[in-house]
Design an enzyme around this catalytic site. Structure first.
Site, mmCIF file in Angstrom:
data_model
loop_
_atom_site.group_PDB
_atom_site.id
_atom_site.type_symbol
_atom_site.label_atom_id
_atom_site.label_comp_id
_atom_site.label_asym_id
_atom_site.label_seq_id
_atom_site.Cartn_x
_atom_site.Cartn_y
_atom_site.Cartn_z
ATOM 1 N N GLN A 1 0.825 -1.204 0.000
ATOM 2 C CA GLN A 1 0.000 0.000 0.000
ATOM 3 C C GLN A 1 0.859 1.253 0.000
ATOM 4 O O GLN A 1 2.000 1.249 0.437
ATOM 5 C CB GLN A 1 -0.954 0.012 1.192
ATOM 6 C CG GLN A 1 -0.278 0.074 2.540
ATOM 7 C CD GLN A 1 -1.249 -0.175 3.679
ATOM 8 O OE1 GLN A 1 -2.131 -1.016 3.598
ATOM 9 N NE2 GLN A 1 -1.081 0.563 4.761
ATOM 10 N N GLY A 2 0.256 2.305 -0.546
ATOM 11 C CA GLY A 2 0.900 3.605 -0.580
ATOM 12 C C GLY A 2 -0.130 4.678 -0.301
ATOM 13 O O GLY A 2 -1.340 4.408 -0.226
ATOM 14 N N TYR A 3 0.363 5.902 -0.164
ATOM 15 C CA TYR A 3 -0.507 7.017 0.213
ATOM 16 C C TYR A 3 -0.356 8.165 -0.767
ATOM 17 O O TYR A 3 0.755 8.527 -1.152
ATOM 18 C CB TYR A 3 -0.180 7.476 1.636
ATOM 19 C CG TYR A 3 -0.512 6.399 2.635
ATOM 20 C CD1 TYR A 3 -1.769 6.350 3.224
ATOM 21 C CD2 TYR A 3 0.386 5.392 2.930
ATOM 22 C CE1 TYR A 3 -2.104 5.339 4.103
ATOM 23 C CE2 TYR A 3 0.058 4.372 3.810
ATOM 24 C CZ TYR A 3 -1.188 4.353 4.400
ATOM 25 O OH TYR A 3 -1.524 3.339 5.257
ATOM 26 N N ILE A 4 -1.491 8.732 -1.149
ATOM 27 C CA ILE A 4 -1.517 9.904 -2.010
ATOM 28 C C ILE A 4 -1.522 11.124 -1.100
ATOM 29 O O ILE A 4 -2.335 11.213 -0.167
ATOM 30 C CB ILE A 4 -2.751 9.880 -2.934
ATOM 31 C CG1 ILE A 4 -2.679 8.643 -3.850
ATOM 32 C CG2 ILE A 4 -2.834 11.168 -3.743
ATOM 33 C CD1 ILE A 4 -3.927 8.408 -4.677
ATOM 34 N N ASN B 1 0.348 3.720 9.548
ATOM 35 C CA ASN B 1 1.007 3.262 8.329
ATOM 36 C C ASN B 1 1.469 4.428 7.455
ATOM 37 O O ASN B 1 2.550 4.382 6.872
ATOM 38 C CB ASN B 1 0.093 2.331 7.534
ATOM 39 C CG ASN B 1 0.005 0.962 8.147
ATOM 40 O OD1 ASN B 1 0.970 0.221 8.180
ATOM 41 N ND2 ASN B 1 -1.165 0.618 8.648
#
Length: 154
Positions: free
Chosen positions: A27-30, A143
């Site tokens: 997972q990643g974050y914008i 996270n």
């Protein structure tokens, strides 16, 4: 309106039962301008876009939507921060509750966190013997923050 009520704990690895049937998460974050979190997650071969509001204690608004796997891969590659969270999640049952145990990899290797989702902040639950310190309100364990300040750098 969706509300996530979640408590987060560190674990005593020596007391954890054998972990099996886990699933991989990447997972990643914008980036956003406020306290809103926009997460792109691939879980095995499924993908989701999740929008979370600012945490207030153990609660926050949460909205999650399935998205095409290819879209999630492109978002992770082109829209998210440079590093990603990679972990394996295991589900453990304890006295009527499901605990999610995340075993982190990469720059967060060595970190194992257990989370429990509740119906209300006042809901009673018992702690398994393998749960140690509560870190629900410790922002280092979010996270989205582990991407910026990985566990290996603490």
């Amino acid at each position: 309106m969706g509300v996530e009520i979640e408590r987060k704990f560190l674990t005593d690895e020596t007391k954890l039962p054998t972990l099996q049937n886990g699933y991989r998460i990447k997972q990643g974050y914008i980036q956003t301008a406020d306290h809103t979190t926009v997460r792109v997650r691939i879980r095995d071969k499924e993908a989701f876009l999740t929008i979370k509001g600012k945490s207030q204690g153990a609660s926050r608004l949460e909205f999650e939507y399935p998205i095409p796997l290819q879209d999630a891969e492109e978002m992770l590659e082109n829209l998210c921060h440079a590093s990603l969270i990679e972990k394996t999640r295991y589900l453990l049952e304890h006295e009527g509750h499901t605990w999610e145990v995340d075993v982190f990899e990469g720059s967060n290797q060595g970190l194992i966190v257990a989370e429990i989702e509740l119906q209300s902040e006042e809901e009673d639950f018992s702690l398994p013997e393998w749960v140690s310190k509560e870190v629900t309100e410790d922002v280092r364990y979010f996270n989205a923050n582990l991407i910026k300040h990985p566990y290996a750098d603490w």
